[in-house]
Write an enzyme that holds these catalytic residues in place. Structure first.
Site, mmCIF file in Angstrom:
data_model
loop_
_atom_site.group_PDB
_atom_site.id
_atom_site.type_symbol
_atom_site.label_atom_id
_atom_site.label_comp_id
_atom_site.label_asym_id
_atom_site.label_seq_id
_atom_site.Cartn_x
_atom_site.Cartn_y
_atom_site.Cartn_z
ATOM 1 N N ASP A 1 39.830 70.857 71.038
ATOM 2 C CA ASP A 1 40.493 70.383 69.826
ATOM 3 C C ASP A 1 39.561 69.385 69.150
ATOM 4 O OD1 ASP A 1 42.392 69.507 67.975
ATOM 5 O OD2 ASP A 1 44.026 69.660 69.439
ATOM 6 N N ASP B 1 41.171 70.320 63.811
ATOM 7 C CA ASP B 1 42.252 69.427 63.408
ATOM 8 C C ASP B 1 42.107 69.012 61.947
ATOM 9 O OD1 ASP B 1 44.495 67.569 64.351
ATOM 10 O OD2 ASP B 1 43.112 66.153 63.392
ATOM 11 N N GLU C 1 43.855 74.233 61.665
ATOM 12 C CA GLU C 1 45.200 73.703 61.415
ATOM 13 C C GLU C 1 45.357 73.591 59.902
ATOM 14 O OE1 GLU C 1 45.843 69.583 61.684
ATOM 15 O OE2 GLU C 1 47.910 69.775 62.330
ATOM 16 N N HIS D 1 52.489 70.310 69.811
ATOM 17 C CA HIS D 1 52.712 68.892 70.105
ATOM 18 C C HIS D 1 53.170 68.133 68.854
ATOM 19 C CE1 HIS D 1 48.886 69.154 68.217
ATOM 20 N NE2 HIS D 1 48.810 67.841 68.113
ATOM 21 N N ASP D 2 53.166 68.807 67.690
ATOM 22 C CA ASP D 2 53.612 68.174 66.444
ATOM 23 C C ASP D 2 55.001 68.643 66.017
ATOM 24 O OD1 ASP D 2 51.254 66.722 66.121
ATOM 25 O OD2 ASP D 2 50.273 68.357 65.033
HETATM 26 C C1 NOJ Z 1 47.127 67.016 63.470
HETATM 27 C C2 NOJ Z 1 47.414 66.801 64.921
HETATM 28 O O1 NOJ Z 1 47.955 67.973 65.441
HETATM 29 C C3 NOJ Z 1 48.348 65.628 65.004
HETATM 30 O O2 NOJ Z 1 48.860 65.454 66.292
HETATM 31 C C4 NOJ Z 1 47.600 64.410 64.547
HETATM 32 O O3 NOJ Z 1 48.483 63.318 64.487
HETATM 33 C C5 NOJ Z 1 46.982 64.616 63.164
HETATM 34 N N1 NOJ Z 1 46.383 65.904 62.987
HETATM 35 C C6 NOJ Z 1 45.896 63.614 62.920
HETATM 36 O O4 NOJ Z 1 44.757 63.928 63.649
#
Ligand code: NOJ
Length: 572
Positions: free
Chosen positions: A114, A215, A269, A344-345
């Site tokens: 990641d 990311d 992402e 995880h988000d």
């Molecule tokens: C996306 C990530 O998945 C998330 O967990 C993070 O807080 C933000 N980008 C900032 O890196």
């Protein structure tokens, strides 16, 4: 027709029906902090993962997406990297990482790392240098606004209601951070930054990692001079941030400099990206990324103006079907997508898209039937395979995520309704999916003998891996079966997708077809029985999988699906 892709194209994107390993991949997202703790400090670590490699292999997955394990002060749980070439102390050592990589490879599992591109930690030495003086050679590694020019034009921050510019006394200037104050944005306009980031990518690829999840990559290009945000983007700053003028130049350069030299997998992402833009990033001619994942269904069932509140009035299955169908259409002939529910988000899939009480197992199985039968690379988030649920914390002190904590503090300070916010967080908070993996009925679900960094869901007495192993009717066993099915029939990867029953608010029905193989996927997204109408020319060949074994195995013209029943029928 499925064609073998010429592997020499390396990290380049591919035409949709050409075969590649990353289209056939079944990805397991592993959040290391909460997977398995090996040294009882309460934090999951690399040796913990190593101890569970056989479990990962037993699932049948063939790629692991590992959330960040690089050195970090963990303001945002590893997404604030202070050294990209080292491992976070809590996670272990570089030797541990190498052993993990080897152990995965020995089991036929690839690893994608990641990579945080848009920002670093404020404790990264580049930022420490950058903020030390206006004339430091690293000054231009980040975005600065000198205070003598007045207050900088408004930019919103994902994590701070006060905005994305923070004043720093040392040089009497503001620095830009789209995320937290401890995550200053890198200045990608500076070629030296890009060169460093490409060198970091090569460092990990040369070590043997098999690709990257990129990311927040859509945010890397910024308009010089930081003009006022155009009116059309005022309530949608993500779309503005994702439309930086040189984003595609940077991705093409990244591909030229790094990706095309390796046989790797890239998944971006794609915040702020619409299905109409998908091929700009993944089209074969573009030479940028191979795949990306979108957020359209992550916003379904939530108030569109804010990420923080669920919206019961915006949960129409027909809308969800439109979302997945439009993304399927985007990749019909070119490029490739990803499909997921939990990350995880996001909160837990069974709590959000299924029924996590009466039909926990049935609805989990149904959601897996969907994920693993769609025309996109499927992502399974750790713990979903044992149908873990939202923890639904009562108190703000239970939360560890700055996203929740900062917004709570903002509301508390501005007289907002903190109680309503806490109620909403029970459904939407990111910490719902970050609680420790439930291995067994032992103390702390067998995750740690120490004090876990975040509470373990008390339901672990019944929901845990060991119990799921013993129960042949568990979600875990079904996931293995569904993975094996996807791997056994190319129609699930490469076959055309056609949606049926578009308007139904309870049934999600589609067919997949590749040459002579035709399958029909029938999913009853409801707590009630539901009649299913089969296509006129339907002749059953075989029931391929059924989450109600024995029910509807004899298919004739009339079929009634049970609550949350999922069934895949091969037909002629
Ligand atoms: C996306 C990530 O998945 C998330 O967990 C993070 O807080 C933000 N980008 C900032 O890196």
């Amino acid at each position: 027709m499925v064609e073998k892709e010429d592997i020499s194209t390396g990290g380049e994107p591919g035409i949709s029906n050409k075969q590649t390993w990353w289209k056939e991949a079944i990805v397991y997202q592993l959040y290391p902090r909460s997977f398995k703790d090996s040294n009882d400090d309460g934090i999951g670590d690399i040796r913990g993962i190593i101890s569970r490699l056989d479990y990962l292999q037993s699932l049948g997955i063939n790629v692991v997406w590992l959330n960040p394990v690089f050195s970090s002060p963990n303001d945002d749980m590893g997404y604030d990297v202070s050294d990209y070439r080292n491992i976070m102390t809590e996670m272990g050592t570089m030797d541990d990482f190498e052993e993990l990589l080897k152990g995965l490879h020995q089991r036929g599992i690839k690893l994608i790392a990641d990579l945080v591109l848009n920002h670093t930690s404020d404790e990264h030495e580049w930022f420490v240098r950058s903020k030390s003086s206006r004339s430091d050679p690293f000054r231009n590694f980040y975005h600065w606004w000198p205070a003598e020019k007045g207050i900088p034009p408004k930019r919103s921050s994902v994590f701070h209601e006060e905005g994305a510019w923070t004043y720093d006394e040392q040089t009497d200037s503001y620095y830009l951070h789209y995320f937290s104050r401890k995550q200053p944005d890198l200045n990608w306009e500076n070629p030296a930054v890009r060169k460093e980031m490409y060198a970091i990518m090569k460092f990990w690829l040369d070590k043997g990692v098999d690709g990257f999840r990129l990311d927040a990559f859509t945010f890397i290009s910024k308009e010089s001079g930081y003009p006022e945000i155009p009116e059309q983007y005022k309530d949608d700053y993500f779309s503005y941030y994702s439309s930086g003028p040189r984003l595609h130049d940077y991705l093409q350069e990244m591909n030229r400099e790094v990706f095309c030299k390796y046989d790797l997998m890239t998944v971006g992402e794609a915040s702020g990206i619409t299905s109409g833009q998908a091929l700009l990033f993944t089209g074969s001619e573009r030479k940028e990324l191979q795949t990306l994942y979108h957020f359209d269904h992550a916003n379904w069932g939530r108030k569109t103006t804010s990420l923080y509140y669920p919206d019961e009035n915006n949960r129409k299955l027909s809308d969800l079907k439109k979302i997945f169908t439009s993304w399927n259409t985007a990749f019909e002939n070119d490029g490739w997508g990803a499909v997921y529910f939990t990350t995880h988000d996001q909160s837990r899939m069974v709590s959000r898209f299924g029924n996590d009480t009466t039909y926990r197992k049935e609805s989990s199985k149904l959601l897996f039937t969907f994920l693993l039968s769609m025309r996109a690379t499927p992502y399974i988030y750790q713990g979903d395979e044992i149908s873990m649920r939202n923890i639904r914390f009562e108190n703000i002190t239970d939360y560890r995520d700055l996203h929740t904590i900062n917004y709570y503090n903002h509301l508390a300070a501005s007289g907002g309704d903190v109680q309503a916010f806490l109620t909403a967080q029970k459904e939407v908070a990111r910490d719902n999916s970050r609680t420790p993996f439930q291995w067994s009925t032992k103390k702390n679900a067998g995750f740690t003998n120490g004090t876990p960094w975040i509470n373990v869901n008390p339901d672990y007495d019944t929901i845990n891996m060991e119990s799921a192993e013993k129960d042949t009717g568990s979600t875990l066993h079904y996931v293995r079966e569904m993975i094996a099915l996807r791997k056994s029939l190319p129609v699930f990867v490469y076959g055309d997708y056609t949606l049926m029953e578009e308007e139904s608010e309870t049934l999600f029905i589609y067919t997949r077809r590749l040459e002579d193989t035709r399958v029909l996927v029938a999913l009853n997204f409801s707590d009630h029985q539901n009649p299913l109408t089969l296509p006129a020319d339907f002749t059953l060949v075989k029931v391929l999988i059924n989450n109600y074994p024995g029910v509807n195995n004899e298919i004739n013209n009339k079929v009634t699906l049970q609550p949350w029943q999922a069934i895949i029928l091969e037909y002629k």
